[in-house]
Scaffold this motif. Sequence first.
Motif, short mmCIF file in Angstrom:
data_model
loop_
_atom_site.label_atom_id
_atom_site.label_comp_id
_atom_site.label_asym_id
_atom_site.label_seq_id
_atom_site.Cartn_x
_atom_site.Cartn_y
_atom_site.Cartn_z
N MET A 52 0.85 -1.20 0.00
CA MET A 52 0.00 0.00 0.00
C MET A 52 0.88 1.25 0.00
SD MET A 52 -3.16 0.94 2.61
CE MET A 52 -3.51 -0.79 2.96
N GLY B 49 -17.41 -2.98 -4.30
CA GLY B 49 -18.74 -2.83 -3.68
C GLY B 49 -19.53 -1.70 -4.31
N GLU C 127 -1.73 -3.82 -3.40
CA GLU C 127 -1.97 -4.33 -2.04
C GLU C 127 -2.89 -3.42 -1.24
OE1 GLU C 127 -1.20 -7.22 -0.59
OE2 GLU C 127 -0.14 -8.02 -2.33
N ARG D 272 -11.79 -3.80 -2.36
CA ARG D 272 -13.11 -4.33 -1.97
C ARG D 272 -14.17 -3.23 -1.95
NH1 ARG D 272 -13.45 -9.91 -2.32
NH2 ARG D 272 -11.63 -10.85 -1.38
N PHE D 273 -13.80 -2.06 -1.45
CA PHE D 273 -14.76 -0.95 -1.43
C PHE D 273 -15.12 -0.54 -2.86
CE2 PHE D 273 -14.29 1.21 3.02
CZ PHE D 273 -14.51 -0.01 3.63
N LYS E 195 -6.04 -3.75 -0.29
CA LYS E 195 -7.11 -4.77 -0.33
C LYS E 195 -8.48 -4.19 0.03
CE LYS E 195 -4.27 -8.62 -0.37
NZ LYS E 195 -4.18 -10.07 -0.34
N VAL E 196 -8.51 -3.31 1.02
CA VAL E 196 -9.79 -2.71 1.39
C VAL E 196 -10.26 -1.76 0.30
CG1 VAL E 196 -11.03 -1.45 3.14
CG2 VAL E 196 -9.01 -2.76 3.77
N LEU F 101 -11.71 8.40 -0.37
CA LEU F 101 -11.49 7.19 0.41
C LEU F 101 -10.92 6.04 -0.43
CD1 LEU F 101 -11.85 5.81 3.17
CD2 LEU F 101 -14.13 5.11 2.42
N ILE F 102 -11.59 5.68 -1.51
CA ILE F 102 -11.15 4.49 -2.26
C ILE F 102 -9.86 4.74 -3.01
CG2 ILE F 102 -13.48 3.53 -2.50
CD1 ILE F 102 -13.45 4.50 -5.43
#
Lengths: 386, 386
Positions: free
Chosen positions: A1, A217, A207, A213-214, A209-210, A253-254
């Motif tokens: 990250m 989503g 890397e 995923r976000f 990962k969140v 955020l993303i």
Amino acid sequence: MQNFQFANPTQIIFGKGQIEQLTAKIPVGSKVFILYGGGSAQKTGLLGTVKDTLKGYQVGEFGGIEPNPTYETLMKAVEIIRKENYDFLLAVGGGSVIDGTKFIAAAVPYLQGDPWEIVRDWLDVKSALPFGVVLTLPATGSEMNDGAVITRKEIQAKLPFMSKAVFPRFSILDPIYTYTLPTKQISNGVVDSFIHVMEQYLTYPAEGKVQDRFSEGLLLTLIEEGPKALQEKENYDVRANLMWVASLALNGLIGSGVPQDWATHMIGHEITVLYGLDHAQTLAIVLPSLLEVMKEEKQAKLLQYGERVWNLPKDMSVEEKATAAIERTRNFFETMGVKTRLADYGLGQDVIEPIIANLEAHGMVELGEKGLVTPAIVRSILSKSL
Amino acid sequence: MQNFQFANPTQIIFGKGQIEQLTAKIPVGSKVFILYGGGSAQKTGLLGTVKDTLKGYQVGEFGGIEPNPTYETLMKAVEIIRKENYDFLLAVGGGSVIDGTKFIAAAVPYLQGDPWEIVRDWLDVKSALPFGVVLTLPATGSEMNDGAVITRKEIQAKLPFMSKAVFPRFSILDPIYTYTLPTKQISNGVVDSFIHVMEQYLTYPAEGKVQDRFSEGLLLTLIEEGPKALQEKENYDVRANLMWVASLALNGLIGSGVPQDWATHMIGHEITVLYGLDHAQTLAIVLPSLLEVMKEEKQAKLLQYGERVWNLPKDMSVEEKATAAIERTRNFFETMGVKTRLADYGLGQDVIEPIIANLEAHGMVELGEKGLVTPAIVRSILSKSL
């Protein structure tokens, strides 16, 4: 990250009837200047509701902020505000009104020169008038970020600027305000949100990962809810989900800690400024072809996207899967009613060089997450978009 | 989707070496009071680094904030700060140090009575000393929210309070600080984060589609990265992902607009206060049994969770799928090294009534997203946890 800093101080006030919170959020005694667009806020009665709610404040107003808000129009508002000393702005509208309000908020106290310098020189202005938002059109995410895109007609420029000073103090998001939107604006909004996510997601693995995923989503929700929004104009939950997705798609955020692309946007801006297409239309034209041309560089994320977002079978070959992921993307835009070919808008081969010339004039010659989108690559992309 | 307000002004400064941003974030001329815990910040050298970085500021310090920080300890810091007029606090540690710092920040200017009233009466205090965080332990999310849990030993109370005034101004999150953590703290942190998500997700469907997708994304990341963190102590990206998940699991975002449970936490708090178990251990004991007892009420979300998070086959029966989802949850906690039975901690049948009595004493007799978790239900839950 990757290392990052993230902060987003905007207060979101979300849901049915939340307009009643308005006066609790604007400091007592403020001199409020309301900004709006082409008249739909008037027609739907929202502007009247806002003004009724603001009884007790001194209030002025300025309408006519156009889609792709122009420096020329916005400076008229700046003059009035300076002369009459308004000290709180309220944007009632969609991304264009909010972007315009951001420019105005930064321009009013910018007395050291022509406020266009804020955009031209990407100035990180330190002061701006405070402002709030009553959102009517979910699409750009401007209601929850500190960026804006401003057009200056006389020099055919459509350019972004960012500054922490122009985060909205608050944004009221009532899904019911979207019931009266024309279908085209819903279509455009869904495609715009989708591509905001893609610009921050479809690059190379980092890397995050969140963040991945976000992003996935948000895309899955757009795919699920977007077509419903075209059919069911007054489905509250569908509109609520699309509204919240649009804000989260571009609130910082993303994109925190991961590479970002934005080539599609930069190319799209030039198409709008030269040929007047809607912002979302230009993105829908550019993105699928860009993914096609950059398929090798973006392969790992294209496969992840294909599997997780489009649920493509694991046993497809790499080539098939990447191609199918791009095809699904294009089909989704078409399903949403946004055409994906230059020809669909009456544009042909002859627009390619002027678009590239404009990008070059604006110094945009190494676009994308790795700076690989050169004028030659833009030429390939646009050729595939004919 | 339910109506909501969401705002989170904390600035996150994330990544390797970000401690160098510290002085840029604390106003020049501040009198800084550093707060830390049981000595690991000293041992690892981080405290020294922080103090070196703060050369040029007047600095004081207070160590010894314990896990489940107590009113008794924190009031000692409050006295020093009041006497010596420190005006900026810096928490160096994990959730307990940060929670303690929040209480201290609110207590220092609270002169109208005993600061315990802030916790006892859930006062939404309007003023607090500003503070920043240097995070060492990803788990509670306290570094990016406005809540804290404070224990008062003499009356066996462990109670939460919340106030917008106690959002950290900034939090520095450097994953490298987690390399030296004992395995137990990594295990606890992953389980704690997981259950924070579950409290906001595993309730009943409320058309919060993005909230669900984000929650599932956090859970999937914990399941993917958690076990790796136990094996690979210095895998930067694994630690980075867990650190960012922990913050996002409890920063207000995924719980906005959807029902929330929190019964597991309230029951868990009483177990900690009575029997001294770690916070995460109590949660790992309570949650699987709670899901079992509330299986009917939570069925729809249990099935969604089973399919999307645990990838359970679509053709399982409803009953099988719900049971399997709960079993996977319990197994995950065990895999992470956190035991899920009271007996694993030497506790038996005889603890059940004291826990219930404590809940009743604290007015917690209708817990959960629908207030259905009564003392009788808690009795069933704890009986299943033996």
